[in-house]
Design an enzyme around this catalytic site. Structure first.
Site, short mmCIF file in Angstrom:
data_model
loop_
_atom_site.label_atom_id
_atom_site.label_comp_id
_atom_site.label_asym_id
_atom_site.label_seq_id
_atom_site.Cartn_x
_atom_site.Cartn_y
_atom_site.Cartn_z
N HIS A 50 0.83 -1.21 0.00
CA HIS A 50 0.00 0.00 0.00
C HIS A 50 0.87 1.26 0.00
O HIS A 50 0.73 2.12 -0.88
CB HIS A 50 -0.92 -0.03 1.23
CG HIS A 50 -1.82 1.16 1.35
ND1 HIS A 50 -3.15 1.10 1.06
CD2 HIS A 50 -1.59 2.45 1.73
CE1 HIS A 50 -3.70 2.28 1.24
NE2 HIS A 50 -2.77 3.13 1.66
N GLU A 51 1.77 1.35 0.97
CA GLU A 51 2.60 2.55 1.06
C GLU A 51 3.53 2.67 -0.14
O GLU A 51 3.81 3.78 -0.60
CB GLU A 51 3.40 2.56 2.38
CG GLU A 51 2.55 2.60 3.64
CD GLU A 51 1.48 3.69 3.63
OE1 GLU A 51 1.68 4.74 2.97
OE2 GLU A 51 0.42 3.50 4.26
N HIS A 107 1.65 4.38 -2.90
CA HIS A 107 1.73 5.84 -2.76
C HIS A 107 3.11 6.31 -3.22
O HIS A 107 3.25 7.34 -3.88
CB HIS A 107 1.56 6.26 -1.30
CG HIS A 107 0.15 6.20 -0.79
ND1 HIS A 107 -0.90 6.82 -1.44
CD2 HIS A 107 -0.39 5.64 0.32
CE1 HIS A 107 -2.02 6.62 -0.73
NE2 HIS A 107 -1.74 5.90 0.33
N HIS A 128 3.42 6.66 -6.89
CA HIS A 128 2.72 7.88 -7.31
C HIS A 128 3.66 9.09 -7.21
O HIS A 128 3.68 9.96 -8.07
CB HIS A 128 1.50 8.07 -6.41
CG HIS A 128 0.37 8.85 -7.02
ND1 HIS A 128 -0.79 9.11 -6.33
CD2 HIS A 128 0.21 9.44 -8.24
CE1 HIS A 128 -1.61 9.80 -7.10
NE2 HIS A 128 -1.04 10.02 -8.26
ZN LIG Z 1 -3.07 5.19 1.86
#
Ligand SMILES: [Zn+2]
Length: 675
Positions: free
Chosen positions: A465-466, A469, A472
């Protein structure tokens, strides 16, 4: 010696930075940024996009670098001194921010450019930047007459105070309640560790013996999950559900009504129909109508599954303990028992397959297969703690893409949780593409003398998940820093992170890294199947619960609230299509719903489900073409990851997917479609 924070540095010079450098650096940084702002506001040339909007965008860059170093340290490696500086500096920074939005000379120039935007021949990204800058003033009342401006400031001051009081009341209610137990039989069902914690809690609250349960999550949740004593669960549940609802001085009913009404008045003053219209203007969902139809569509489709699951749980409780009517305080107790019966899956079985180093290599391999990224661990980059790992990231043509910091384990000076942040954002100027410095900070199980760091499955998905990010941020390719990377609308920011979690459940991806740390054996597929199934356990009921919160939020903020007088009656009406358990007149959700009445989630609670719909719909595209399909991955990189907030997210998404997101992929993944 010169203050290292005031030099022009690229990689943060951690070894040279001392705590005493921060305050003078901030003061100097603010002064310099203020001078830059004044120069823009007082420019005697006619306002243009370049001399006003772009100049504003690139002002205060040194201050931004100082802030990111400081606040990242305050989260990941703090101490009393740093916290003290944060207390001193934060008001100065918000005052500086206010001085900019209240600067009339500056707004005049921004508005002049905005008013002629149709004739300026701007790029899409420039248009977005202009819009964003203009709205940062107009949404704070810059266009209002003086008396309306005055009213706006009054409302803001009142709201700030009410939100504070609301939060203080919830906290006081939480802290006030204590369930002191002296008969050990009342703790039947609780695991030993939880009992010990309850005994320690009793001592810390000044009791000589016994066990103490409080309304704090680490105490409340295990008790509701494991305690056999149904009467005590009821007592605790009603206490938890009635915070701020006792008609005493900590009661929040009036505060709720007043906050809703003031938010409505504020929105009206600024020309919006409701508070939700004001908030959603800068969201992918755009309007309250769209949020409503989104929530109701999901509700209609998830409700049959939720009712089936409820029936299953009721039957289970009846069979186990002869319970005739399932109540709210039975929910987590019987769910936990049912889950154990169905899956018998515990972390210890999975952990050997998820050695931290293997998982890191796995996520890097996924990034390489999808986006041609190569991670090279390096030792010549300064770091703020020995445990931090540093990488230089390159594409297949050896172009430098990003610096990547990874900080995985808990420490005394690190706050809890996991997050992505950056030490430097990405932008383009004078023909140069300045690359970002991205960081992931987590609190994963550390290694011991005898064992390496072995992650729980939950930690594995958190890492992905991290890192999503992180991608991104790393792949950002925009001109303006305030539109770069994760600087996107709020209900779009979780797409890259949540979509990447999907790879953790796929055989093709797990084979790359989920290998037993001692034997090298790849994780057995039946374990993976079990993980998948248990991940969607009671998904229908969970969905209904999330939808009920979203609908309650919209019921306060998506309408004119002037006529509402009874908080509980209003809430019951909002919950009428989503409740499964019998109603309890003693409880009220709104009076302790801090997310929307104290925090920043008003008109935003829907976005949890919204983000899930986006990630499921996006991943369905990968599933359809192959989870490592280059064409889909490249479309995702070119249209989403690299674009930041340069365009409306729905436009970006459609360019990637070919259509607007549909709820079906989520329903299917969550197992809500089977009859
Ligand atoms: Zn998040």
């Amino acid at each position: 010696m010169q203050n290292p924070l005031l030099t022009t540095f690229d990689e943060a010079p951690f070894s040279k930075i001392k705590n005493e450098h921060f305050k003078p650096a901030f003061l100097q940084g603010i002064e310099d940024a203020r001078a830059e702002i004044d120069a823009i506001a007082e420019n005697s040339d006619a306002p243009t996009f370049d001399n006003t909007i772009e100049a504003l965008e690139f002002s205060g860059q040194q201050l931004d670098r100082i802030s990111s170093v400081f606040f990242n340290l305050n989260s990941a490696e703090t101490n009393e001194e740093i916290q003290k500086i944060a207390q001193e500096i934060s008001p100065l920074l918000s005052e500086f921010g206010n001085d900019i939005t209240l600067n009339e000379g500056l707004f005049k120039r921004v508005k002049a450019v905005y008013d002629q935007k149709d004739s300026l021949d701007l790029t899409v990204e420039q248009n977005t930047l202009l819009d964003k800058k203009y709205k940062s003033f107009s949404r704070n009342g810059a266009n209002l007459s003086d008396d309306k401006k005055k009213r706006l400031r009054e409302i803001d001051a009142k709201l700030a105070k009410l939100k504070l009081t609301f939060g203080e009341n919830v906290l006081a209610e939480t802290n006030k309640y204590q369930l002191h137990l002296t008969d050990e039989a009342d703790l039947d069902g609780l695991p030993e560790g939880e009992k010990e914690a309850a005994a320690q809690m009793a001592i810390s609250k000044g009791k000589e013996d016994g066990w103490m349960i409080t309304l704090d999550y680490p105490s409340y949740i295990p008790f509701m999950k494991y305690a056999k004593n149904r009467e005590l669960r009821k007592k605790l549940s009603l206490a938890f559900g009635s915070k701020g609802f006792h008609n005493d001085k900590l009661d929040n009913q009036e505060n709720v009504l007043e906050i809703a009404k003031l938010r409505f008045e504020r929105a009206n003053l600024l020309g919006y129909k409701t508070h939700a219209n004001f908030v959603l203007e800068e969201r992918m969902a755009e309007t309250p109508e769209k949020v409503h139809s989104f929530l109701n569509e999901l509700l209609e489709k998830a409700k049959p599954a939720a009712e089936r699951e409820f029936k299953q749980l009721e039957d289970f409780a009846k069979k186990l303990d002869g319970i005739d009517r399932l109540e709210k305080w039975d929910s987590s107790y019987y769910s936990e028992k049912l889950k154990q019966e169905l899956f018998n899956l515990d972390d210890e079985k999975l952990k050997p397959y998820f050695k931290l180093e293997n998982v890191i290599n796995g996520v890097f391999k996924v990034a390489e297969n999808l986006f041609d990224l190569n991670f090279e661990e390096v030792t010549d980059v300064e770091k703020y703690h020995d445990e931090v790992k540093t990488y230089r990231v390159y594409d297949n043509d050896k172009n430098f893409i990003s610096l990547f910091y990874a900080d995985f384990h808990p420490r005394a000076g690190k706050r809890g949780g996991a997050w992505m942040t950056s030490f430097k954002s990405q932008w383009k100027r004078n023909g140069e593409n300045v690359r970002p410095h991205i960081s992931n900070v987590c609190n994963f199980t550390p290694s011991t003398k005898s064992k390496p760091s072995l992650l729980t499955f939950n930690e594995v998905t958190t890492l992905f998940h991290e890192f999503g990010h992180g991608l991104h941020g790393m792949l950002a390719n925009t001109t303006y820093p305030s539109l770069s990377g994760t600087s996107v609308f709020w209900d779009f920011v979780e797409l890259p992170s949540q979509v990447l979690e999907n790879w953790c459940y796929e055989k093709e991806a797990l084979e790359l890294f989920a290998k037993h740390y001692e034997t090298g054996e790849t994780i057995p597929m039946e374990l993976v199947e079990k993980i998948k199934e248990s991940a969607t356990f009671q998904e229908g009921m969970q969905t209904l619960r999330q939808l009920s919160f979203g609908l309650l939020d919209m019921s306060w903020h998506g309408i004119e609230p002037t006529g509402i007088t009874n908080v509980k009656a209003h809430e019951d009406e909002a919950f009428k299509d989503t409740s499964l358990y019998p109603e309890t007149p003693e409880t009220c959700m709104s009076t302790a719903f801090s997310h929307i009445f104290q925090g920043g989630y008003s008109s935003g609670y829907y976005s949890y489900k919204w983000a899930e719909v986006l990630d499921a719909d996006a991943f369905a595209y990968f599933k359809e073409k192959g989870i490592f399909n280059k064409e889909v991955a490249t479309k995702f990189k070119d249209n989403v990851l690299s674009q930041g907030g340069t365009e409306n997210p729905m436009v970006l998404y459609k360019r990637f997917r070919g259509a607007e997101p549909k709820v079906e992929a989520l329903l299917e993944r969550a197992g809500l479609l089977q009859s």
